[in-house]
Design an enzyme around this catalytic site. Structure first.
Site, PDB file in Angstrom:
ATOM      1  N   CYS A 136       0.828  -1.520  -0.247  1.00 44.97           N
ATOM      2  CA  CYS A 136      -0.307  -0.378  -0.108  1.00 44.97           C
ATOM      3  C   CYS A 136       0.596   0.752   0.141  1.00 44.97           C
ATOM      4  O   CYS A 136       0.791   1.913   1.127  1.00 44.97           O
ATOM      5  CB  CYS A 136      -1.169  -0.138   1.689  1.00 44.97           C
ATOM      6  SG  CYS A 136      -1.881   1.245   1.221  1.00 44.97           S
ATOM      7  N   CYS A 139      -0.682   3.787   1.978  1.00 43.21           N
ATOM      8  CA  CYS A 139      -0.365   3.801   3.823  1.00 43.21           C
ATOM      9  C   CYS A 139       1.309   3.947   3.584  1.00 43.21           C
ATOM     10  O   CYS A 139       1.235   4.708   5.423  1.00 43.21           O
ATOM     11  CB  CYS A 139      -0.679   2.604   3.956  1.00 43.21           C
ATOM     12  SG  CYS A 139      -2.058   1.962   3.719  1.00 43.21           S
ATOM     13  N   ASP A 140       2.023   3.666   3.026  1.00 40.80           N
ATOM     14  CA  ASP A 140       3.293   3.331   3.548  1.00 40.80           C
ATOM     15  C   ASP A 140       4.939   4.743   3.098  1.00 40.80           C
ATOM     16  O   ASP A 140       5.311   4.668   3.324  1.00 40.80           O
ATOM     17  CB  ASP A 140       4.483   1.919   3.624  1.00 40.80           C
ATOM     18  CG  ASP A 140       3.114   1.609   4.208  1.00 40.80           C
ATOM     19  OD1 ASP A 140       2.337   1.399   5.411  1.00 40.80           O
ATOM     20  OD2 ASP A 140       3.124  -0.451   4.188  1.00 40.80           O
TER      21      ASP A 140
END
Length: 308
Positions: A136, A139-140
């Site tokens: 992701c 996300c990261d």
């Protein structure tokens, strides 16, 4: 477990298909419930920018879009619960779903469990999960500001991730097993226009290296068989998805890992319907998942009406 929730329709999965089905189930006046093991949205929540869903010409993030889906379904009375369904089994003339929290009984079941990320299955992938391996980018990506990263894949998700990461990372290397990308032309143009995105063509990842965290990735050229290491701090895997069919694969017919349905989203098991990425279909898009969900709910409604 003594408590058992009874309703007309149970929808398993709260992605685009499942939430659309929930909206239509409520509009048909049926008693239904949506079960999701995590948070609503599934893989959609990790999409940085969605530009091909009608009605949003400026684009919209996956998180915001699925939040709209959820709020719309709940506005019509949809009930969304968090539970992990462990198995589905016949129970008289209905279906019993055995959950971690409680059991559920319904006349009709709509399976909308979507798909999970496909893994590389190479040395180092499991060892460095959460320590340099990610599926992701939104996300990261923040953790890789000014660093070097690799994106594995050549489809829409991979190119979208690469472009997103290019705004954060020092350099992005896209590793693709072929000499041409599968992504839509508009995404390819954006990626090729970024000076800090490089491409490792005809290459596959054979090993991910490091000590406490990822330090490099070893790739092999499929044409020359030569291997080389690329120093990176992170590896983003975007090589597709595997349908989540385990819950009902003993009950319905499948092909190539997907549930087989007819045009009405009916499976080979009476009273079980499937929609979205889990079913065998020519195109996997949010728009098609929404259509699937509406049809599945309509078919479930007609099935229940016929039984009455």
């Amino acid at each position: 477990m003594t408590e058992c929730h009874e309703c007309d329709v149970i929808i398993v999965g709260a992605g685009a298909a499942g939430l659309t089905a929930a909206l239509y189930v409520q509009r048909y006046g049926l008693k239904g419930i949506v079960l999701e093991k995590l948070a609503p949205g599934g893989q959609l929540t990790s999409a940085n920018l969605i530009e091909n869903y009608p009605g949003f010409p400026e684009g919209i993030s996956g998180y915001d879009l699925i939040d709209r889906f959820r709020r719309h379904a709940e506005a019509f009375g949809a009930q969304i619960e968090t539970d992990t369904i462990e198995r589905v089994e016949p129970h008289g003339d209905r279906w019993r779903l055995v959950g971690a929290k409680r059991d559920y009984l319904a006349q009709a079941v709509i399976i909308a469990t979507g798909a999970r990320h496909r893994h590389l299955n190479v040395p180092g992938e499991k060892e460095f999960a959460g320590r340099g391996i990610s599926v992701c980018a939104t996300c990261d990506g923040f953790f890789y500001r000014g660093k070097d990263v690799a994106v594995v894949g050549g489809g829409n998700v991979a190119l979208d991730d690469a472009v997103y990461l290019a705004d954060l990372a020092h350099k992005v290397t896209v590793v693709h097993r072929r000499d041409a990308l599968r992504a839509e032309p508009v995404l390819q143009e954006r990626a090729f226009a970024r000076p800090n995105i490089e491409f490792a063509w005809d290459s596959v990842v054979v090993r991910i290296n490091g000590t406490d965290a990822v330090q490099s990735v070893t790739i092999r050229n499929v044409k020359t068989d030569q291997e080389r290491d690329i120093p990176v701090d992170g590896v983003f895997v975007a090589i597709g998805f595997v349908p989540e069919v385990a819950l009902v694969q003993h009950l319905v017919e499948t092909e190539d890992g997907h549930i087989i349905t007819d045009g009405h989203m009916r499976t080979s098991a009476e009273g079980i319907f499937a929609c979205g990425d889990i079913r065998q279909t020519a195109l996997k898009q949010i728009a098609t998942a929404v259509g699937d969900g509406a049809i599945a709910a309509d078919s479930a409604y007609k099935y229940i009406q016929a039984r009455r």
